[in-house]
Design an enzyme around this catalytic site. Structure first.
Site, mmCIF file in Angstrom:
data_model
loop_
_atom_site.group_PDB
_atom_site.id
_atom_site.type_symbol
_atom_site.label_atom_id
_atom_site.label_comp_id
_atom_site.label_asym_id
_atom_site.label_seq_id
_atom_site.Cartn_x
_atom_site.Cartn_y
_atom_site.Cartn_z
ATOM 1 N N LYS A 34 51.589 12.846 -24.866
ATOM 2 C CA LYS A 34 51.614 13.376 -26.227
ATOM 3 C C LYS A 34 51.949 14.861 -26.179
ATOM 4 C CE LYS A 34 47.832 14.311 -28.852
ATOM 5 N NZ LYS A 34 47.953 15.595 -29.561
ATOM 6 N N ASP A 61 53.578 14.742 -31.672
ATOM 7 C CA ASP A 61 52.463 14.930 -32.614
ATOM 8 C C ASP A 61 52.737 16.173 -33.462
ATOM 9 O OD1 ASP A 61 49.966 15.089 -33.825
ATOM 10 O OD2 ASP A 61 48.903 15.679 -32.003
ATOM 11 N N LYS A 63 52.584 16.123 -37.016
ATOM 12 C CA LYS A 63 51.776 16.070 -38.255
ATOM 13 C C LYS A 63 52.540 16.659 -39.442
ATOM 14 C CE LYS A 63 47.191 16.043 -36.088
ATOM 15 N NZ LYS A 63 47.453 16.323 -34.662
ATOM 16 N N ASP A 66 55.113 17.576 -46.150
ATOM 17 C CA ASP A 66 55.942 18.379 -47.057
ATOM 18 C C ASP A 66 56.498 17.433 -48.119
ATOM 19 O OD1 ASP A 66 57.741 20.390 -48.125
ATOM 20 O OD2 ASP A 66 57.707 21.373 -46.170
ATOM 21 N N ILE A 67 57.437 17.879 -48.929
ATOM 22 C CA ILE A 67 58.008 16.971 -49.928
ATOM 23 C C ILE A 67 58.837 15.909 -49.194
ATOM 24 C CG2 ILE A 67 57.988 18.659 -51.800
ATOM 25 C CD1 ILE A 67 61.021 19.067 -51.284
ATOM 26 N N ASN A 69 61.869 14.689 -49.184
ATOM 27 C CA ASN A 69 63.189 15.001 -48.651
ATOM 28 C C ASN A 69 63.100 15.847 -47.379
ATOM 29 O OD1 ASN A 69 66.131 15.026 -49.034
ATOM 30 N ND2 ASN A 69 65.823 17.241 -49.298
ATOM 31 N N THR A 70 62.164 16.781 -47.369
ATOM 32 C CA THR A 70 62.016 17.674 -46.214
ATOM 33 C C THR A 70 61.414 16.935 -45.022
ATOM 34 O OG1 THR A 70 61.783 19.526 -47.722
ATOM 35 C CG2 THR A 70 61.005 19.880 -45.474
ATOM 36 N N THR A 121 39.564 14.866 -38.228
ATOM 37 C CA THR A 121 38.142 14.712 -37.884
ATOM 38 C C THR A 121 37.397 16.042 -37.960
ATOM 39 O OG1 THR A 121 38.905 14.722 -35.609
ATOM 40 C CG2 THR A 121 38.241 12.615 -36.500
ATOM 41 N N GLY A 211 43.124 13.566 -23.453
ATOM 42 C CA GLY A 211 43.643 14.824 -22.916
ATOM 43 C C GLY A 211 42.842 15.325 -21.737
ATOM 44 N N ARG A 212 41.866 16.191 -22.038
ATOM 45 C CA ARG A 212 41.161 16.925 -20.981
ATOM 46 C C ARG A 212 40.493 16.081 -19.895
ATOM 47 N NH1 ARG A 212 38.478 20.504 -25.529
ATOM 48 N NH2 ARG A 212 38.919 18.518 -26.551
HETATM 49 O O1 C5P Z 1 41.375 16.702 -24.677
HETATM 50 P P1 C5P Z 1 41.114 15.615 -25.675
HETATM 51 O O2 C5P Z 1 40.972 14.244 -25.074
HETATM 52 O O3 C5P Z 1 39.987 15.957 -26.616
HETATM 53 O O4 C5P Z 1 42.468 15.593 -26.529
HETATM 54 C C1 C5P Z 1 42.608 14.789 -27.663
HETATM 55 C C2 C5P Z 1 43.937 15.054 -28.293
HETATM 56 O O5 C5P Z 1 43.993 14.359 -29.530
HETATM 57 C C3 C5P Z 1 44.207 16.515 -28.633
HETATM 58 O O6 C5P Z 1 45.616 16.733 -28.499
HETATM 59 C C4 C5P Z 1 43.772 16.634 -30.069
HETATM 60 O O7 C5P Z 1 44.469 17.641 -30.767
HETATM 61 C C5 C5P Z 1 44.157 15.260 -30.605
HETATM 62 N N1 C5P Z 1 43.386 14.849 -31.778
HETATM 63 C C6 C5P Z 1 42.014 14.712 -31.775
HETATM 64 N N2 C5P Z 1 41.347 14.306 -32.892
HETATM 65 C C7 C5P Z 1 42.030 14.042 -34.003
HETATM 66 C C8 C5P Z 1 43.417 14.148 -34.031
HETATM 67 C C9 C5P Z 1 44.079 14.566 -32.886
HETATM 68 O O8 C5P Z 1 41.386 14.953 -30.767
HETATM 69 N N3 C5P Z 1 41.374 13.607 -35.066
#
Ligand code: C5P
Length: 233
Positions: A34, A61, A63, A66-67, A69-70, A121, A211-212
């Protein structure tokens, strides 16, 4: 375009060298990567291509909100990159979501899945009330996901706690992309109501965004392999 391995690793860095090294190292151990707005705004299509060359499907990702068309133009502009998934905000409304889905269809069978962010969230019910939205966060997620399905989106991004409700409402084919996951025993960091990847998959998630727990490990590939093993167990 969602691969057999449901894990998409969030490469949350603005460092191209690190993102490319992670993508190369994780090939074969995760289903995709991602790339978010931080990386894309800093490095654009060239940075994207450098990461994509590792061969992993990419969830872009961005996100978009906007309107109609954009947003349609924003989707069209990234079609040549052939991402597997692109997201937009469901709060942009039905016409915006329809315009995004239609724009994606111009790429034919190489089109990305277009999924909608329901409720961030980071927002709670007092934030909703402050914008004039009554009811619970879960009611709002349900409403927005229903609108997304009606507008022809392929799925939504939701928390693991909403999987069961949205599966019931929207059926098996609607894609549920789930972040906020932590393997048993790993650091929670700034995430709040976490679930394990295994629990989220059992509830019916299609894509697990992690992610982490992977990128922060000494050996990211071994960490990903361990999560995959836990899914199969
Ligand atoms: O490091 P971690 O596992 O927390 O990363 C989760 C990823 O998902 C991050 O890129 C975070 O921005 C994204 N994300 C999230 N919660 C959301 C929407 C996106 O953790 N509600």
């Amino acid at each position: 375009m969602i691969p057999g391995n449901p894990i998409f690793c969030a490469l949350d860095t603005t460092d191209v060298t690190r993102a490319v090294a992670l993508a190369r190292g994780l090939k074969g151990s995760v289903g995709g990567a991602k790339i978010g707005m931080e990386f894309f705004n800093a490095h654009g299509p060239a940075g994207y291509r450098a990461v994509a060359e590792a061969g992993l499907p990419i969830f872009l990702d961005l996100k978009l909100h906007d309107i109609p068309n954009t947003v349609a133009g924003g989707i069209r502009a990234v079609l040549p990159l052939e991402p597997a998934i692109v997201n937009i905000h469901t709060a942009g409304g039905s016409a915006m979501m329809r315009a995004a889905a239609e724009a994606a269809r111009e790429a034919g069978d190489r089109r990305p899945l277009i999924v909608g962010v329901t409720l961030l969230t980071s927002l709670d019910e007092s934030d909703l009330a402050a914008t004039g939205v009554g009811g619970t966060a879960s009611d709002q997620v349900r409403r927005l996901a229903g609108l997304a399905a009606g507008a022809g989106l392929d799925g939504v991004v939701c928390s693991a706690h909403e999987i069961e409700m949205l599966r019931r409402d929207l059926g098996r084919d609607f894609k549920l992309i789930v972040p906020g996951l932590r393997p048993a025993g790993s650091a929670i960091g700034d995430q709040k109501r976490v679930m394990t990847p295994t629990e989220a998959l059992a509830l019916g998630a299609d894509v697990l965004v992690i992610g982490r727990p992977i990128t922060g490990a000494g050996d990211p590939r071994a960490a990903a392999d361990e999560i995959v093993r836990s899914l199969a167990a």
